[in-house]
Design an enzyme around this catalytic site. Structure first.
Site, PDB file in Angstrom:
ATOM      1  N   LYS A   1     -14.618   1.536  -2.142  1.00 21.57           N
ATOM      2  CA  LYS A   1     -13.590   2.557  -1.883  1.00 21.57           C
ATOM      3  C   LYS A   1     -13.312   2.591  -0.394  1.00 21.57           C
ATOM      4  CE  LYS A   1     -11.404   5.651  -4.425  1.00 21.57           C
ATOM      5  NZ  LYS A   1     -11.221   5.562  -5.880  1.00 21.57           N
TER       6      LYS A   1
ATOM      7  N   TYR B   1      -0.175  16.883  -9.494  1.00 15.47           N
ATOM      8  CA  TYR B   1       1.093  16.290  -9.938  1.00 15.47           C
ATOM      9  C   TYR B   1       1.459  15.090  -9.071  1.00 15.47           C
ATOM     10  CZ  TYR B   1       4.988  16.824 -13.175  1.00 15.47           C
ATOM     11  OH  TYR B   1       5.869  16.649 -14.222  1.00 15.47           O
ATOM     12  N   GLY B   2       0.432  14.315  -8.709  1.00 16.16           N
ATOM     13  CA  GLY B   2       0.673  13.042  -8.018  1.00 16.16           C
ATOM     14  C   GLY B   2       0.968  11.976  -9.049  1.00 16.16           C
ATOM     15  N   ASN B   3       0.694  10.737  -8.713  1.00 15.69           N
ATOM     16  CA  ASN B   3       0.984   9.638  -9.640  1.00 15.69           C
ATOM     17  C   ASN B   3       0.336   9.870 -10.996  1.00 15.69           C
ATOM     18  OD1 ASN B   3       1.726   7.026 -10.623  1.00 15.69           O
ATOM     19  ND2 ASN B   3      -0.337   6.339 -10.140  1.00 15.69           N
TER      20      ASN B   3
ATOM     21  N   GLY C   1      -1.166  12.800 -12.448  1.00  8.43           N
ATOM     22  CA  GLY C   1      -0.793  14.006 -13.182  1.00  8.43           C
ATOM     23  C   GLY C   1       0.635  13.947 -13.700  1.00  8.43           C
TER      24      GLY C   1
HETATM   25  N1  GLU Z   1      -7.929   4.329  -7.257  1.00  2.76           N
HETATM   26  C1  GLU Z   1      -8.071   4.062  -8.660  1.00  2.76           C
HETATM   27  C2  GLU Z   1      -9.402   4.555  -9.178  1.00  2.76           C
HETATM   28  O1  GLU Z   1     -10.012   5.460  -8.638  1.00  2.76           O
HETATM   29  C3  GLU Z   1      -7.812   2.593  -8.984  1.00  2.76           C
HETATM   30  C4  GLU Z   1      -8.716   1.625  -8.296  1.00  2.76           C
HETATM   31  C5  GLU Z   1      -8.281   0.180  -8.437  1.00  2.76           C
HETATM   32  O2  GLU Z   1      -7.311  -0.080  -9.109  1.00  2.76           O
HETATM   33  O3  GLU Z   1      -8.957  -0.652  -7.839  1.00  2.76           O
HETATM   34  O4  GLU Z   1      -9.865   4.142 -10.205  1.00  2.76           O
END
Ligand code: GLU
Length: 415
Positions: free
Chosen positions: A106, A219-221, A223
């Site tokens: 992350k 309510y982002g991508n 929600g």
């Molecule tokens: N950010 C998304 C998650 O938390 C997708 C991560 C990704 O596609 O690598 O699962």
């Protein structure tokens, strides 16, 4: 004692509980409690007013025993290294429970994108990539979007990476716009995957989704797409919220009306034919399904006893604290744990990497069908484990995932 809300402490406590049930070897347990690698750096950005502002960025590669680290990048004013560590750990369990050949990572930048111009955001995104480029790659670590990051940001980052390297490598980042090698179905994938798990949980609970009521926090991508797609599953979305407040209509909210209002006014409140409520009230509404789709620590010891939903579908990462987990489980709420419920995004990211590798692209129906297969299989692995071991669904998701990661670590001879 007040509740510990440090997300990494929570992620470690969740692992500890699963390790005890699994009787995990203590050396393996100690190894899996910590990230394998992390990068901390500064990103100087020329601002529009001529000044230079220094931002702080992180990338954590939590575990790559099962494959290259994988996970999004968040732009958030409250980002800390511990939130990034927790989210990277959850990515490790997410890719394992989904049975895709990837590890967990992350990234994050401490910033408030709402106060930045598109040019400033582009320079910040490119600066972030310049810092991590040498440590990532299709065989090492593959970033993606997350809170406040979107396909355009992925495009800038991809371009910066390819300029530095001098070659095309679309699979180095996922969640890209379609013309740059993105996948059909990637943007709604997290929401759609979550709805597939809600469908399965409802079957397991003997609950019909036809007309079942639903509240969505965030309510982002994620929600917003959950609202858009919910009707296809029979759900009636009666409340949604963003960071400024929540709206409610017991007869249901129309997705188009809400998104049009949001586009014009920058917030969901005051949308026509809705009653304004606050975020806390939304969580406690008398609905069948509650979907937290915002950020961590929303269901806590303070409000869990008042949650009325029968199913809590965690489309956000880490929305429920361990104390709240216990309260909800005691009440008989079916929790679809985050790293199972919201795995649709990374599953389709994996499909995007596969398509980039072959330079051959699937249509949306194919993506959605394969997503359904993967996430439904993952759901049943977790549900069956929870019944056979008589543990709650979060612990059972950990049992499935940790066992898979530990096996890869063992086979490699690391522990
Ligand atoms: N950010 C998304 C998650 O938390 C997708 C991560 C990704 O596609 O690598 O699962």
């Amino acid at each position: 004692m007040s509740e510990n809300l440090n997300p990494f402490a929570i992620a470690q406590a969740q692992l500890d509980e699963a390790a005890a049930v699994l009787q995990l070897d203590p050396d393996m347990h100690a190894f899996l409690r910590e990230p394998m690698r992390e990068f901390h750096f500064t990103i100087p950005v020329k601002m529009d007013d001529g000044s230079t502002k220094t931002f702080q960025g992180f990338r954590v590669q939590y575990n790559d025993a099962r494959g290259p680290a994988k996970g999004g990048i968040r732009f958030h004013p409250d980002e800390t290294i511990d939130t990034v560590r927790a989210l990277a750990a959850w990515m490790t369990w997410k890719t394992a429970v989904s049975d895709i050949p990837l590890g967990g990572g992350k990234g994050g930048i401490i910033c408030n994108p709402r106060t930045m111009s598109p040019g400033e955001l582009e320079r910040l995104s490119r600066g972030y990539m310049r810092n991590i480029a040498r440590y990532i790659g299709i065989t090492q670590d593959v970033p993606a979007p997350d809170v406040n990051t979107h396909p355009q940001i992925m495009a800038w980052m991809l371009d910066e990476y390819e300029k530095l390297m001098g070659w095309h490598e679309p699979g180095v980042i996922t969640g890209k716009p379609l013309p740059l090698g993105g996948s059909q179905g990637r943007t709604p994938a997290t929401a759609l995957g979550g709805l597939f798990t809600i469908r399965e949980a409802a079957k397991a609970r003997g609950l019909s989704l036809d007309g079942a009521t639903c509240a969505i926090q965030g309510y982002g991508n994620v929600g917003s797409h959950a609202h858009q797609l919910a009707g296809q599953f029979g759900l009636n979305v009666v409340a949604v919220s963003d960071e400024f407040g929540a709206i409610y209509n017991p007869h249901g909210l129309d997705h188009k009306v809400v998104t049009d209002h949001l586009r014009r006014h920058g917030k969901v409140v005051d949308c026509p034919e809705t009653e304004a409520i606050n975020n806390a009230e939304l969580l406690e509404l008398n609905v069948d399904i509650l979907i937290p789709a915002a950020i961590e620590n929303q269901l806590t010891s303070q409000n869990a006893a008042r949650i009325k939903a029968k199913i809590v579908a965690e489309l956000a990462n880490g929305p429920t604290t361990p104390e709240a987990d216990n309260i909800l489980n005691d009440k008989g709420v079916y929790i679809i744990p985050d790293f199972l419920c919201n795995a649709g995004g990374v599953i389709v990211s994996y499909f995007e990497m596969v398509q980039n590798g072959y330079q051959f692209y699937w249509d949306e129906a194919m993506v959605n069908e394969r997503l359904d297969q993967k996430i439904t299989t993952a759901f049943h692995a977790v549900h069956t484990m929870s019944q056979s071991k008589k543990v709650d669904t979060r612990v059972s998701a950990y049992l499935v995932a940790v066992d898979r990661v530990a096996e890869a670590v063992r086979l490699r001879g690391w522990v």
